[in-house]
Design a protein around this motif. Sequence first.
Motif, PDB file in Angstrom:
ATOM      1  N   GLY A  39      49.670  32.133  35.277  1.00  0.00           N
ATOM      2  CA  GLY A  39      50.448  33.098  34.489  1.00  0.00           C
ATOM      3  C   GLY A  39      49.788  34.462  34.484  1.00  0.00           C
ATOM      4  N   PHE A  40      49.592  35.040  35.683  1.00  0.00           N
ATOM      5  CA  PHE A  40      48.828  36.296  35.796  1.00  0.00           C
ATOM      6  C   PHE A  40      49.638  37.530  35.414  1.00  0.00           C
ATOM      7  CE2 PHE A  40      50.162  34.798  40.056  1.00  0.00           C
ATOM      8  CZ  PHE A  40      51.154  35.731  40.311  1.00  0.00           C
ATOM      9  N   GLY A  41      50.928  37.373  35.105  1.00  0.00           N
ATOM     10  CA  GLY A  41      51.743  38.530  34.700  1.00  0.00           C
ATOM     11  C   GLY A  41      51.751  39.578  35.798  1.00  0.00           C
ATOM     12  N   SER A  42      51.410  40.816  35.470  1.00  0.00           N
ATOM     13  CA  SER A  42      51.430  41.877  36.493  1.00  0.00           C
ATOM     14  C   SER A  42      50.216  41.810  37.421  1.00  0.00           C
ATOM     15  CB  SER A  42      51.474  43.248  35.838  1.00  0.00           C
ATOM     16  OG  SER A  42      52.388  43.248  34.796  1.00  0.00           O
ATOM     17  N   GLY A  43      49.300  40.926  37.144  1.00  0.00           N
ATOM     18  CA  GLY A  43      48.205  40.676  38.083  1.00  0.00           C
ATOM     19  C   GLY A  43      47.023  41.619  37.969  1.00  0.00           C
ATOM     20  N   LEU A  68      55.388  37.980  40.064  1.00  0.00           N
ATOM     21  CA  LEU A  68      54.841  37.767  41.416  1.00  0.00           C
ATOM     22  C   LEU A  68      54.924  39.053  42.227  1.00  0.00           C
ATOM     23  CD1 LEU A  68      56.377  34.287  41.897  1.00  0.00           C
ATOM     24  CD2 LEU A  68      54.024  34.770  42.530  1.00  0.00           C
ATOM     25  N   TYR A  69      56.048  39.723  42.114  1.00  0.00           N
ATOM     26  CA  TYR A  69      56.262  40.952  42.870  1.00  0.00           C
ATOM     27  C   TYR A  69      55.269  42.033  42.425  1.00  0.00           C
ATOM     28  CZ  TYR A  69      58.740  44.899  44.914  1.00  0.00           C
ATOM     29  OH  TYR A  69      59.054  46.017  45.632  1.00  0.00           O
ATOM     30  N   LYS A  70      55.157  42.209  41.088  1.00  0.00           N
ATOM     31  CA  LYS A  70      54.267  43.259  40.568  1.00  0.00           C
ATOM     32  C   LYS A  70      52.814  42.999  40.958  1.00  0.00           C
ATOM     33  CE  LYS A  70      56.850  44.651  36.483  1.00  0.00           C
ATOM     34  NZ  LYS A  70      56.979  44.444  35.053  1.00  0.00           N
ATOM     35  N   ALA A  71      52.407  41.751  40.876  1.00  0.00           N
ATOM     36  CA  ALA A  71      51.009  41.420  41.184  1.00  0.00           C
ATOM     37  C   ALA A  71      50.706  41.703  42.650  1.00  0.00           C
ATOM     38  CB  ALA A  71      50.737  39.958  40.855  1.00  0.00           C
ATOM     39  N   GLN A  72      51.657  41.367  43.518  1.00  0.00           N
ATOM     40  CA  GLN A  72      51.408  41.579  44.947  1.00  0.00           C
ATOM     41  C   GLN A  72      51.315  43.067  45.275  1.00  0.00           C
ATOM     42  OE1 GLN A  72      53.534  38.524  47.603  1.00  0.00           O
ATOM     43  NE2 GLN A  72      54.603  38.440  45.661  1.00  0.00           N
ATOM     44  N   ILE A  73      52.106  43.875  44.583  1.00  0.00           N
ATOM     45  CA  ILE A  73      52.015  45.326  44.800  1.00  0.00           C
ATOM     46  C   ILE A  73      50.629  45.807  44.361  1.00  0.00           C
ATOM     47  CG2 ILE A  73      52.906  47.569  43.999  1.00  0.00           C
ATOM     48  CD1 ILE A  73      55.684  46.263  44.032  1.00  0.00           C
ATOM     49  N   ASN A  74      50.183  45.275  43.218  1.00  0.00           N
ATOM     50  CA  ASN A  74      48.838  45.615  42.731  1.00  0.00           C
ATOM     51  C   ASN A  74      47.756  45.252  43.748  1.00  0.00           C
ATOM     52  OD1 ASN A  74      48.296  46.873  40.290  1.00  0.00           O
ATOM     53  ND2 ASN A  74      49.042  45.114  39.116  1.00  0.00           N
ATOM     54  N   PHE A  75      47.866  44.049  44.312  1.00  0.00           N
ATOM     55  CA  PHE A  75      46.876  43.606  45.315  1.00  0.00           C
ATOM     56  C   PHE A  75      46.901  44.558  46.510  1.00  0.00           C
ATOM     57  CE2 PHE A  75      47.635  38.783  44.289  1.00  0.00           C
ATOM     58  CZ  PHE A  75      46.997  38.936  43.084  1.00  0.00           C
ATOM     59  N   HIS A  76      48.115  44.838  46.958  1.00  0.00           N
ATOM     60  CA  HIS A  76      48.273  45.641  48.169  1.00  0.00           C
ATOM     61  C   HIS A  76      47.696  47.043  47.974  1.00  0.00           C
ATOM     62  CE1 HIS A  76      49.884  46.759  51.988  1.00  0.00           C
ATOM     63  NE2 HIS A  76      50.684  47.673  51.476  1.00  0.00           N
ATOM     64  N   LYS A  77      48.013  47.642  46.817  1.00  0.00           N
ATOM     65  CA  LYS A  77      47.517  48.999  46.527  1.00  0.00           C
ATOM     66  C   LYS A  77      45.996  49.020  46.491  1.00  0.00           C
ATOM     67  CE  LYS A  77      51.193  51.028  43.745  1.00  0.00           C
ATOM     68  NZ  LYS A  77      51.650  51.078  42.356  1.00  0.00           N
ATOM     69  N   ASN A  78      45.412  47.912  46.069  1.00  0.00           N
ATOM     70  CA  ASN A  78      43.950  47.842  45.939  1.00  0.00           C
ATOM     71  C   ASN A  78      43.285  47.216  47.162  1.00  0.00           C
ATOM     72  OD1 ASN A  78      42.970  48.719  43.081  1.00  0.00           O
ATOM     73  ND2 ASN A  78      44.949  47.709  42.799  1.00  0.00           N
ATOM     74  N   ASN A  79      44.086  47.019  48.208  1.00  0.00           N
ATOM     75  CA  ASN A  79      43.564  46.487  49.470  1.00  0.00           C
ATOM     76  C   ASN A  79      42.804  45.162  49.279  1.00  0.00           C
ATOM     77  OD1 ASN A  79      43.197  46.492  52.207  1.00  0.00           O
ATOM     78  ND2 ASN A  79      41.307  47.703  52.120  1.00  0.00           N
ATOM     79  N   ILE A  80      43.376  44.306  48.428  1.00  0.00           N
ATOM     80  CA  ILE A  80      42.742  43.011  48.135  1.00  0.00           C
ATOM     81  C   ILE A  80      42.943  42.071  49.326  1.00  0.00           C
ATOM     82  CG2 ILE A  80      42.853  40.980  46.602  1.00  0.00           C
ATOM     83  CD1 ILE A  80      41.766  43.501  45.216  1.00  0.00           C
TER      84      ILE A  80
END
Length: 314
Positions: A39-43, A68-80
């Motif tokens: 349940g990571f929410g926006s991640g 799921l969508y918001k978290a993946q955008i967060n990962f992508h922006k942070n080059n995770i």
Amino acid sequence: MHDKIGVLKYFMKPQQYDTYPIKWNEIFGNKRKIYVEIGFGSGEYMTALAKSNPDINFIGFETSLTALYKAQINFHKNNIKNARVIQGDARLLIRELFPSNSISKLIVNFPCPWPKKRHKERRIFITSFINTLADVLKKGGTIELATDVDWYAQEVYENFSNSEFFETQDIIKNFNRPIKTKYELKWDNEGRNKYLLIAKKLKSFKIKRVLEGVSELPHKNIKDIDIEKLKSLKDKTFKDNNITFTVSSVYEDLLNDRFLLRVVSTDDDFMQQYYISIYKKTNDWLVKLDSTTIPYRTPAVKYTVYKIAELIEK
Ligand SMILES: C[S@@+](CC[C@H](N)C(=O)[O-])C[C@H]1O[C@@H](n2cnc3c(N)ncnc32)[C@H](O)[C@@H]1O
């Protein structure tokens, strides 16, 4: 506009795999420690942790597509690079997708406590999930629950304290961690109390899994079908020990000699909805899982395909 391919690289569809549990070292290309968040929410929590711990692999579970969508955008922006996400009920999927003794830490931040008695079974730390954790966590591995609900912290504390597989630390009131989640910031602003519970795995339990080993795509060829029998399957339920399935709709495309059956099936507590397609080939008919929906190929899914083939064969 985001680079969709870049964003989607974090999203796993384990339904398409044919071997369980997942070989996580093949997914990440290394044998690093695994942390899981439910349940990571926006991640934002997972993003910050993954960024500052590149030597740890993170896997997150969410039921909400928006999250799921918001978290993946967060990962992508942070080059995770060291994170993946999976959609679905974490309590069931963690049991199916992780081998014994594979997770070093499980994190759950501010879950809904489901206060109503009739919703009790929706809470994360029910007994069956605590037993799953006693299997999939490494010995000495920990769970961390942060919540703003005092009775819920107390309930989970008692659940772990009563389990022979775990030891619990005292609940830490108004803890201060370097990373704050979206809900945490909200409750901090409202001046609410918050509680952190840490439990450590002491010994192992062997949980019964639904999926295990290799799972082929179920299909069956039959010489001819009885269309009346096929149509009569609507709203019928079939049972075999711990397996059930119900045909909720029957769609027909007579021009193309094709039928689609909507099915809900359960293997114990594992419920899934999907379609079975039945269509004419040159010399016979094929009954198979329809490719528009991809369920986990559990025993109930296989039973559904073979039972329907048996019932409609002329
Ligand atoms: C109250 S929000 C907290 C979000 C975030 N952890 C935070 O602290 O800001 C709880 C989240 O858990 C997700 N969730 C609830 N039950 C779940 C389950 N069984 N498996 C996976 N995710 C779940 C919900 O979709 C929701 O996004």
